[in-house]
Design a protein around this motif. Structure first.
Motif, PDB file in Angstrom:
ATOM      1  N   ILE A   1      45.089  56.667  32.480  1.00  0.00           N
ATOM      2  CA  ILE A   1      44.901  55.988  33.544  1.00  0.00           C
ATOM      3  C   ILE A   1      43.200  56.100  33.950  1.00  0.00           C
ATOM      4  CG2 ILE A   1      45.395  58.076  35.054  1.00  0.00           C
ATOM      5  CD1 ILE A   1      45.674  54.618  36.044  1.00  0.00           C
ATOM      6  N   ASP A   2      42.694  57.426  33.782  1.00  0.00           N
ATOM      7  CA  ASP A   2      41.301  57.620  33.899  1.00  0.00           C
ATOM      8  C   ASP A   2      40.466  56.703  32.992  1.00  0.00           C
ATOM      9  OD1 ASP A   2      42.028  59.043  31.780  1.00  0.00           O
ATOM     10  OD2 ASP A   2      40.557  60.463  31.757  1.00  0.00           O
ATOM     11  N   ARG A   3      40.836  56.425  31.684  1.00  0.00           N
ATOM     12  CA  ARG A   3      40.145  55.486  30.942  1.00  0.00           C
ATOM     13  C   ARG A   3      40.110  54.058  31.544  1.00  0.00           C
ATOM     14  NH1 ARG A   3      41.050  56.385  24.750  1.00  0.00           N
ATOM     15  NH2 ARG A   3      39.612  54.636  24.526  1.00  0.00           N
ATOM     16  N   LEU A   4      41.284  53.773  31.855  1.00  0.00           N
ATOM     17  CA  LEU A   4      41.730  52.292  32.220  1.00  0.00           C
ATOM     18  C   LEU A   4      40.941  52.068  33.545  1.00  0.00           C
ATOM     19  CD1 LEU A   4      44.748  50.513  32.439  1.00  0.00           C
ATOM     20  CD2 LEU A   4      43.799  50.784  34.668  1.00  0.00           C
ATOM     21  N   LEU A   5      40.721  53.110  34.516  1.00  0.00           N
ATOM     22  CA  LEU A   5      40.088  52.787  35.709  1.00  0.00           C
ATOM     23  C   LEU A   5      38.805  52.789  35.520  1.00  0.00           C
ATOM     24  CD1 LEU A   5      41.945  54.592  38.583  1.00  0.00           C
ATOM     25  CD2 LEU A   5      41.507  52.374  38.474  1.00  0.00           C
ATOM     26  N   ARG A   6      38.024  53.474  34.628  1.00  0.00           N
ATOM     27  CA  ARG A   6      36.769  53.657  34.291  1.00  0.00           C
ATOM     28  C   ARG A   6      36.366  52.176  33.718  1.00  0.00           C
ATOM     29  NH1 ARG A   6      37.608  59.547  33.345  1.00  0.00           N
ATOM     30  NH2 ARG A   6      36.516  60.468  34.984  1.00  0.00           N
ATOM     31  N   ALA A   7      37.088  51.745  32.860  1.00  0.00           N
ATOM     32  CA  ALA A   7      36.849  50.375  32.175  1.00  0.00           C
ATOM     33  C   ALA A   7      36.769  49.191  33.407  1.00  0.00           C
ATOM     34  CB  ALA A   7      37.926  49.794  31.218  1.00  0.00           C
ATOM     35  N   LEU A   8      37.630  49.452  34.453  1.00  0.00           N
ATOM     36  CA  LEU A   8      37.754  48.543  35.450  1.00  0.00           C
ATOM     37  C   LEU A   8      36.439  48.739  36.327  1.00  0.00           C
ATOM     38  CD1 LEU A   8      41.482  48.589  36.415  1.00  0.00           C
ATOM     39  CD2 LEU A   8      40.320  46.638  35.451  1.00  0.00           C
ATOM     40  N   ILE A   9      36.240  49.899  36.705  1.00  0.00           N
ATOM     41  CA  ILE A   9      35.077  50.243  37.293  1.00  0.00           C
ATOM     42  C   ILE A   9      33.663  49.508  36.840  1.00  0.00           C
ATOM     43  CG2 ILE A   9      33.686  52.124  38.387  1.00  0.00           C
ATOM     44  CD1 ILE A   9      36.236  53.612  38.969  1.00  0.00           C
ATOM     45  N   ASP A  10      33.429  49.921  35.615  1.00  0.00           N
ATOM     46  CA  ASP A  10      32.598  49.281  34.716  1.00  0.00           C
ATOM     47  C   ASP A  10      32.310  47.850  34.449  1.00  0.00           C
ATOM     48  OD1 ASP A  10      31.615  52.200  34.286  1.00  0.00           O
ATOM     49  OD2 ASP A  10      32.508  52.209  32.376  1.00  0.00           O
ATOM     50  N   GLY A  11      33.297  46.990  35.255  1.00  0.00           N
ATOM     51  CA  GLY A  11      33.250  45.735  35.062  1.00  0.00           C
ATOM     52  C   GLY A  11      34.003  45.010  33.957  1.00  0.00           C
ATOM     53  N   ARG A  12      34.646  45.874  33.127  1.00  0.00           N
ATOM     54  CA  ARG A  12      35.241  45.350  31.778  1.00  0.00           C
ATOM     55  C   ARG A  12      36.834  44.766  32.274  1.00  0.00           C
ATOM     56  NH1 ARG A  12      34.936  50.378  28.087  1.00  0.00           N
ATOM     57  NH2 ARG A  12      34.296  51.395  29.861  1.00  0.00           N
ATOM     58  N   GLU A  13      37.259  43.695  31.461  1.00  0.00           N
ATOM     59  CA  GLU A  13      38.442  43.242  31.741  1.00  0.00           C
ATOM     60  C   GLU A  13      39.501  44.144  30.860  1.00  0.00           C
ATOM     61  OE1 GLU A  13      38.855  38.685  32.530  1.00  0.00           O
ATOM     62  OE2 GLU A  13      38.127  38.966  30.581  1.00  0.00           O
ATOM     63  N   ILE A  14      40.763  44.312  31.317  1.00  0.00           N
ATOM     64  CA  ILE A  14      41.601  45.028  30.684  1.00  0.00           C
ATOM     65  C   ILE A  14      42.616  44.141  30.299  1.00  0.00           C
ATOM     66  CG2 ILE A  14      41.017  47.154  31.462  1.00  0.00           C
ATOM     67  CD1 ILE A  14      43.674  46.966  33.136  1.00  0.00           C
ATOM     68  N   GLY A  15      43.593  44.271  29.108  1.00  0.00           N
ATOM     69  CA  GLY A  15      44.476  43.460  28.585  1.00  0.00           C
ATOM     70  C   GLY A  15      44.178  43.050  27.345  1.00  0.00           C
ATOM     71  N   PRO A  16      44.930  42.191  26.609  1.00  0.00           N
ATOM     72  CA  PRO A  16      46.193  41.365  27.387  1.00  0.00           C
ATOM     73  C   PRO A  16      47.444  42.086  27.224  1.00  0.00           C
ATOM     74  CG  PRO A  16      45.407  40.306  25.174  1.00  0.00           C
ATOM     75  CD  PRO A  16      44.476  41.460  25.499  1.00  0.00           C
ATOM     76  N   VAL A  17      48.098  42.367  28.349  1.00  0.00           N
ATOM     77  CA  VAL A  17      49.418  42.818  28.268  1.00  0.00           C
ATOM     78  C   VAL A  17      50.387  42.097  29.302  1.00  0.00           C
ATOM     79  CG1 VAL A  17      49.030  44.994  27.293  1.00  0.00           C
ATOM     80  CG2 VAL A  17      48.896  44.790  29.803  1.00  0.00           C
ATOM     81  N   SER A  18      51.621  41.823  29.139  1.00  0.00           N
ATOM     82  CA  SER A  18      52.427  41.076  30.034  1.00  0.00           C
ATOM     83  C   SER A  18      52.544  41.920  31.290  1.00  0.00           C
ATOM     84  CB  SER A  18      53.850  40.976  29.395  1.00  0.00           C
ATOM     85  OG  SER A  18      54.360  42.418  29.140  1.00  0.00           O
ATOM     86  N   ALA A  19      52.318  43.449  31.441  1.00  0.00           N
ATOM     87  CA  ALA A  19      52.636  43.889  32.647  1.00  0.00           C
ATOM     88  C   ALA A  19      51.522  43.590  33.767  1.00  0.00           C
ATOM     89  CB  ALA A  19      52.460  45.713  32.544  1.00  0.00           C
ATOM     90  N   ILE A  20      50.535  43.149  33.238  1.00  0.00           N
ATOM     91  CA  ILE A  20      49.333  42.831  34.139  1.00  0.00           C
ATOM     92  C   ILE A  20      49.585  41.511  35.142  1.00  0.00           C
ATOM     93  CG2 ILE A  20      46.955  41.821  34.153  1.00  0.00           C
ATOM     94  CD1 ILE A  20      46.176  43.643  32.087  1.00  0.00           C
ATOM     95  N   GLY A  21      50.464  40.580  34.444  1.00  0.00           N
ATOM     96  CA  GLY A  21      50.562  39.451  34.910  1.00  0.00           C
ATOM     97  C   GLY A  21      51.850  39.535  36.032  1.00  0.00           C
ATOM     98  N   GLN A  22      52.484  40.732  36.139  1.00  0.00           N
ATOM     99  CA  GLN A  22      53.570  41.029  37.010  1.00  0.00           C
ATOM    100  C   GLN A  22      53.334  42.255  37.937  1.00  0.00           C
ATOM    101  OE1 GLN A  22      57.235  41.460  34.795  1.00  0.00           O
ATOM    102  NE2 GLN A  22      56.520  40.280  33.165  1.00  0.00           N
ATOM    103  N   ASP A  23      52.864  43.138  37.737  1.00  0.00           N
ATOM    104  CA  ASP A  23      52.707  44.563  38.339  1.00  0.00           C
ATOM    105  C   ASP A  23      51.466  44.599  39.470  1.00  0.00           C
ATOM    106  OD1 ASP A  23      54.707  45.355  36.562  1.00  0.00           O
ATOM    107  OD2 ASP A  23      53.582  46.749  35.701  1.00  0.00           O
ATOM    108  N   TYR A  24      50.783  43.671  39.333  1.00  0.00           N
ATOM    109  CA  TYR A  24      49.569  43.617  40.019  1.00  0.00           C
ATOM    110  C   TYR A  24      49.435  42.455  40.995  1.00  0.00           C
ATOM    111  CZ  TYR A  24      48.505  47.246  37.090  1.00  0.00           C
ATOM    112  OH  TYR A  24      48.797  48.712  36.117  1.00  0.00           O
ATOM    113  N   ARG A  25      50.356  41.748  41.125  1.00  0.00           N
ATOM    114  CA  ARG A  25      50.397  40.519  41.901  1.00  0.00           C
ATOM    115  C   ARG A  25      49.882  40.623  43.468  1.00  0.00           C
ATOM    116  NH1 ARG A  25      56.156  37.916  40.124  1.00  0.00           N
ATOM    117  NH2 ARG A  25      55.738  37.522  38.039  1.00  0.00           N
ATOM    118  N   ILE A  26      50.280  41.983  44.069  1.00  0.00           N
ATOM    119  CA  ILE A  26      50.041  42.048  45.438  1.00  0.00           C
ATOM    120  C   ILE A  26      48.341  42.382  45.566  1.00  0.00           C
ATOM    121  CG2 ILE A  26      50.552  44.704  45.136  1.00  0.00           C
ATOM    122  CD1 ILE A  26      50.904  42.173  48.461  1.00  0.00           C
ATOM    123  N   LEU A  27      47.817  43.089  44.555  1.00  0.00           N
ATOM    124  CA  LEU A  27      46.523  43.304  44.679  1.00  0.00           C
ATOM    125  C   LEU A  27      45.740  42.120  44.256  1.00  0.00           C
ATOM    126  CD1 LEU A  27      46.537  46.566  42.293  1.00  0.00           C
ATOM    127  CD2 LEU A  27      46.310  46.306  44.655  1.00  0.00           C
TER     128      LEU A  27
END
Length: 419
Positions: free
Chosen positions: A302-328
């Protein structure tokens, strides 16, 4: 009052005003709050462009009518140089959660509201420090805002009826005002005051759950009710002792519990909870850690994933992204698109609000939102998030219907607790 705190109360009051049919004397509060909610939904840490289609979706998700309310609110934001309107959308300047609250406050001031509107913000702020008698609070507010006796009576009646504050009857002629933000700051003495008002067994149970939350950051409502019992759990929740959030999907609705001060170690909890973005982010990420399978994109670092996002990088592609983060996505925290990387194609995600990612990282790493934290989160896409204050309102109404005096001892202890 600090502008960010004032902006927080404007958002708070606007959410309350949305449940009444006529905003009456509080129309400026409503307009400023709605403008702030829209600004939060469409803004990002960096400047961004929003198409008309996306604008309408975000407005709908924020409970803003795209036909009647959205054009007026866009004019308000444009007049304050916060957006540039184009033919097919808007360009939004870089805005953080804190600055969105400051802009909300500035918009409110520019509308030249009367003292009665300012006074409701002051009432909420004072009542969030500790429960206070109606007589004492009325004297304080009427002096600060120079209200007449008639105006004072009106504003306190409205504050009670609309829900800007909660009211507890401690005697035949004695009203006490408080609200759900009591435990978001300076909570240690307030927690002690509540414990002192309970029976020894209740104290032990409440201490057990509080200690568990400090270790794990959040637990399921089912586990919390098992420790406290449903009656005590409802009783302490009605005064905002815990935050109860709800995540939903197509098959079920599940609640989890956090301490109201969970984020205050890293920031101003009152300010950062104004839009409930960080808690929604933590809920979605925890789901990704605990319930998602490896094949669909389980989060393992989780720390690597969040740091990648905070640094402005895109994460993926995985199917979970299309479903688990709809509210966000609907709250404007992340953007999701279909893309390719490393020979794979699918949903990819980018973080739009850097400060929300940073706050979530601190809470997850230091608050220990681990694999044991949310064992009963639903096993399907999270499509809805119900914020703690909404849930507290429901619990409070149920508690009042059962017995209007059920929380008297706790309120009396808080009022005389010496803080």
């Amino acid at each position: 009052m600090d502008n960010k705190v004032k902006g927080s109360w404007l958002i708070h009051h606007t959410n309350k005003l949305q449940s009444v049919t006529n905003q009456g004397q509080y129309l400026n509060t409503f307009v400023a709050g709605k403008a702030g909610i829209l600004l939060s939904a469409i803004s990002a840490t960096d400047q961004s462009e929003i198409s008309d289609d996306r604008l309408n979706v975000l407005a709908n998700a924020a409970n803003i009518n795209p036909v009647f309310e959205l054009p007026k609110l866009l004019d308000v934001l444009s007049d304050h140089d916060l957006i540039d309107k184009g033919k097919k959308g808007v360009a939004v300047l870089g805005v953080t959660t804190a600055s969105a609250l400051q802009h909300t406050s500035n918009i409110f001031d520019s509308l030249e509201p009367k003292s009665i509107e300012y006074s409701t913000l002051e009432i909420a702020e004072v009542a969030s420090s500790k429960p206070i008698s109606s007589r004492e609070l009325q004297e304080k507010i009427s002096d600060i805002h120079r209200l007449s006796a008639k105006e004072t009576a009106q504003v306190f009646h409205d504050s009670e009826q609309i829900g800007f504050v909660d009211v507890e009857m401690l005697g035949k002629d004695e009203k006490i005002f408080f609200n759900g933000n009591l435990f978001r700051r300076e909570s240690a003495q307030k927690v002690k005051a509540v414990l002192d008002s309970l029976k020894p067994q209740e104290q032990a149970s409440l201490n057990e759950l509080t200690d568990m939350l400090r270790r794990q950051a959040c637990v399921s409502v089912t586990d919390a009710e098992f420790i406290l019992g449903k009656i005590l759990f409802s009783k302490v929740n009605s005064i905002g002792f815990f935050d109860v959030s709800i995540v939903s999907n197509s098959s079920e609705e599940v609640g989890y519990v956090t301490l109201p001060s969970a984020f205050s170690k890293y920031s101003s909890s009152m300010v950062d909870d104004a839009f409930d973005l960080a808690k929604a982010f933590v809920a979605s990420l925890t789901y990704g850690m605990t319930k998602s399978s490896y094949e669909r994109g389980q989060i393992s670092m989780i720390d690597r994933l969040l740091r990648a996002l905070i640094d402005g990088r895109e994460i993926g592609p995985v199917s979970a992204i299309g479903q688990d983060y709809r509210i966000l996505e609907l709250k404007g925290v992340v953007s999701i698109r279909t893309g390719s990387k490393g020979g794979r194609s699918g949903p990819m995600m980018r973080l739009l609000k850097k400060e929300i990612g940073e706050l979530a990282l601190q809470v997850i790493l230091k608050g220990d939102v681990s694999e044991q934290s949310l064992p009963s989160l639903p096993g399907a896409a999270i499509t809805k998030y119900i914020a703690p204050e909404v849930n507290r309102e429901v619990i409070r109404r149920q508690q009042i219907q059962r017995s209007p005096f059920e929380t008297n001892d706790m309120i009396s202890s808080l009022r005389t607790g010496g803080f």
